[in-house]
Design a protein around this motif. Structure first.
Motif, PDB file in Angstrom:
ATOM      1  N   GLY A 179       0.810  -1.207   0.000  1.00 13.82           N
ATOM      2  CA  GLY A 179       0.000   0.000   0.000  1.00 13.82           C
ATOM      3  C   GLY A 179       0.849   1.265   0.000  1.00 13.82           C
ATOM      4  O   GLY A 179       2.087   1.202  -0.065  1.00 13.82           O
ATOM      5  N   GLU A 180       0.171   2.400   0.097  1.00 10.66           N
ATOM      6  CA  GLU A 180       0.891   3.679   0.065  1.00 10.66           C
ATOM      7  C   GLU A 180       1.889   3.782   1.218  1.00 10.66           C
ATOM      8  O   GLU A 180       1.618   3.359   2.342  1.00 10.66           O
ATOM      9  N   HIS A 192       4.404   6.097   3.735  1.00 11.42           N
ATOM     10  CA  HIS A 192       4.562   7.427   4.344  1.00 11.42           C
ATOM     11  C   HIS A 192       5.842   8.042   3.795  1.00 11.42           C
ATOM     12  O   HIS A 192       6.956   7.624   4.145  1.00 11.42           O
ATOM     13  N   ARG A 240       8.663  12.819  -0.669  1.00  5.96           N
ATOM     14  CA  ARG A 240       8.455  12.324  -2.036  1.00  5.96           C
ATOM     15  C   ARG A 240       9.758  11.889  -2.706  1.00  5.96           C
ATOM     16  O   ARG A 240       9.982  12.120  -3.897  1.00  5.96           O
ATOM     17  N   SER A 277       1.692   4.431   5.195  1.00  2.51           N
ATOM     18  CA  SER A 277       0.910   5.539   5.740  1.00  2.51           C
ATOM     19  C   SER A 277      -0.406   4.981   6.287  1.00  2.51           C
ATOM     20  O   SER A 277      -0.725   3.792   6.105  1.00  2.51           O
ATOM     21  N   GLY A 290      -2.155   3.811   3.403  1.00  3.19           N
ATOM     22  CA  GLY A 290      -1.569   2.554   2.952  1.00  3.19           C
ATOM     23  C   GLY A 290      -2.053   1.358   3.746  1.00  3.19           C
ATOM     24  O   GLY A 290      -2.250   0.264   3.199  1.00  3.19           O
ATOM     25  N   ARG A 326       7.506  -1.919   4.319  1.00  4.87           N
ATOM     26  CA  ARG A 326       6.194  -1.652   3.719  1.00  4.87           C
ATOM     27  C   ARG A 326       5.507  -2.912   3.214  1.00  4.87           C
ATOM     28  O   ARG A 326       4.279  -2.997   3.250  1.00  4.87           O
ATOM     29  N   LEU A 343      -1.194   0.525  -6.314  1.00  8.65           N
ATOM     30  CA  LEU A 343      -0.978   0.230  -4.901  1.00  8.65           C
ATOM     31  C   LEU A 343      -2.017  -0.771  -4.393  1.00  8.65           C
ATOM     32  O   LEU A 343      -3.214  -0.602  -4.613  1.00  8.65           O
ATOM     33  N   SER A 400      -7.207   5.573  -3.933  1.00  6.50           N
ATOM     34  CA  SER A 400      -5.959   5.932  -4.571  1.00  6.50           C
ATOM     35  C   SER A 400      -5.865   7.347  -5.110  1.00  6.50           C
ATOM     36  O   SER A 400      -4.793   7.788  -5.511  1.00  6.50           O
ATOM     37  N   ALA A 446      -3.246   9.386  -3.300  1.00  2.94           N
ATOM     38  CA  ALA A 446      -2.090   8.642  -2.813  1.00  2.94           C
ATOM     39  C   ALA A 446      -0.779   9.118  -3.469  1.00  2.94           C
ATOM     40  O   ALA A 446      -0.785   9.560  -4.619  1.00  2.94           O
ATOM     41  N   THR A 447       0.311   9.015  -2.733  1.00  3.10           N
ATOM     42  CA  THR A 447       1.649   9.284  -3.253  1.00  3.10           C
ATOM     43  C   THR A 447       2.292   7.956  -3.604  1.00  3.10           C
ATOM     44  O   THR A 447       2.318   7.035  -2.780  1.00  3.10           O
ATOM     45  N   ASP A 448       2.814   7.853  -4.828  1.00  5.35           N
ATOM     46  CA  ASP A 448       3.332   6.579  -5.311  1.00  5.35           C
ATOM     47  C   ASP A 448       4.698   6.821  -5.947  1.00  5.35           C
ATOM     48  O   ASP A 448       4.800   7.096  -7.144  1.00  5.35           O
TER      49      ASP A 448
END
Length: 211
Positions: free
Chosen positions: A12-13, A15, A19, A31, A34, A62, A176, A202, A205-207
Motif C-alpha cells: 500500500g501507500e 509514508h 516524495r 501511511s 496505505g 512496507r 498500490l 488511490s 495517494a503518493t506513489d
C-alpha cells in the motif's frame, strides 16, 4: 500436488512526505492510507472464498506491513522472501524531478533497456520467476500470496505475456495494493487476473517507489 494460484500483491501507500524515491531504503512504513489499502487487498482475497495456504513477502517494512492483514485473515505466518524485494536503484533517496535536472546524473540514464540506473530487468525477472516457482512447488494445495513491489510484479507480468522489458514506468498496470494472479500450465505460468481493490482510496495517494 502443487499450489493452485499465485497472487502477487503490491504494498500500500508509503509514508513519504519528502516524495523521494525510496527503493530499498529502510524505515519506509505504510501511511494510514496505505494500511487501509493493504486491508482492502486482504478483504478482496477473503471474498474469493479460496484457501490461501502460504504467505510470502519482501523483507522491506512496507511489504511486511502490507502482508499483515492477509496473515490475520488466513491465520498464516509471513515468510520473508528476499528474491521478491524492490530492485536496487541509483536514485534512492532522491527526488526524481530534481535528480534528472542534474548533469552529474545523466550518465546513469545512458541505457534505459538494461536499465543503467539499477538492477537489470533480466535479473529481476530471473529472481521473481524462481521465487514464484519455488513457492508454487512448496505448497501442496491451495493458493499462495506473495507481497512484493510494483517493478518486480510488472517484470514478471512482462515475462509471462511476452512483452518487452523496457517500458515507461508511468504506464505500469500495477496500482498500490493491486493483485495480479497467475496459474501454472504445462507451458509455464500464465496470468489469469488483475484487480485493484484499493482504487477508491488511490486518488490522493503518493506513489514514488522505483523507476
Amino acid at each position: 500436488m502443487v499450489a493452485d494460484q499465485i497472487h502477487l500483491v503490491r504494498h500500500g501507500e508509503v509514508h513519504n512526505p519528502s516524495r523521494v524515491l525510496y527503493g530499498r531504503l529502510p524505515a519506509f512504513r505504510l501511511s494510514e492510507l496505505g494500511e487501509r489499502m493493504a486491508q482492502a487487498a486482504a478483504d478482496d482475497l477473503v471474498s474469493r472464498d479460496r484457501t490461501v495456504a502460504a504467505l510470502y513477502a519482501s523483507p522491506l517494512q512496507r511489504t511486511q506491513e502490507s502482508a499483515a492483514p492477509v496473515a490475520a485473515a488466513f491465520g498464516l505466518a509471513v515468510v520473508s522472501e528476499p528474491r521478491v524485494i524492490e530492485p536496487f536503484n541509483e536514485f534512492e533517496g532522491k527526488r526524481m524531478s530534481r535528480a534528472l535536472k542534474n548533469p552529474l546524473n545523466w550518465s546513469k540514464l545512458r541505457n534505459p533497456s538494461r536499465p543503467s540506473w539499477g538492477e537489470p530487468y533480466a535479473s529481476i525477472v530471473n529472481r521473481m520467476t524462481a521465487a514464484v516457482e519455488d513457492a508454487w512447488r512448496a505448497t501442496p494445495s491451495g493458493d499462495v500470496v506473495i507481497v512484493s513491489h510494483q517493478l518486480p510484479i510488472w517484470m514478471l507480468h512482462s515475462s509471462v505475456v511476452g512483452a518487452p522489458y523496457r517500458h515507461d514506468p508511468r504506464k505500469r498496470r500495477c496500482a498500490l495494493s493491486s493483485i495480479t494472479t497467475f496459474e501454472r500450465t504445462e507451458q509455464g505460468f500464465v496470468e489469469v487476473g488483475y484487480v485493484d481493490p484499493a482504487a477508491r482510496l488511490s486518488s490522493g495517494a503518493t506513489d514514488v517507489g522505483a523507476v
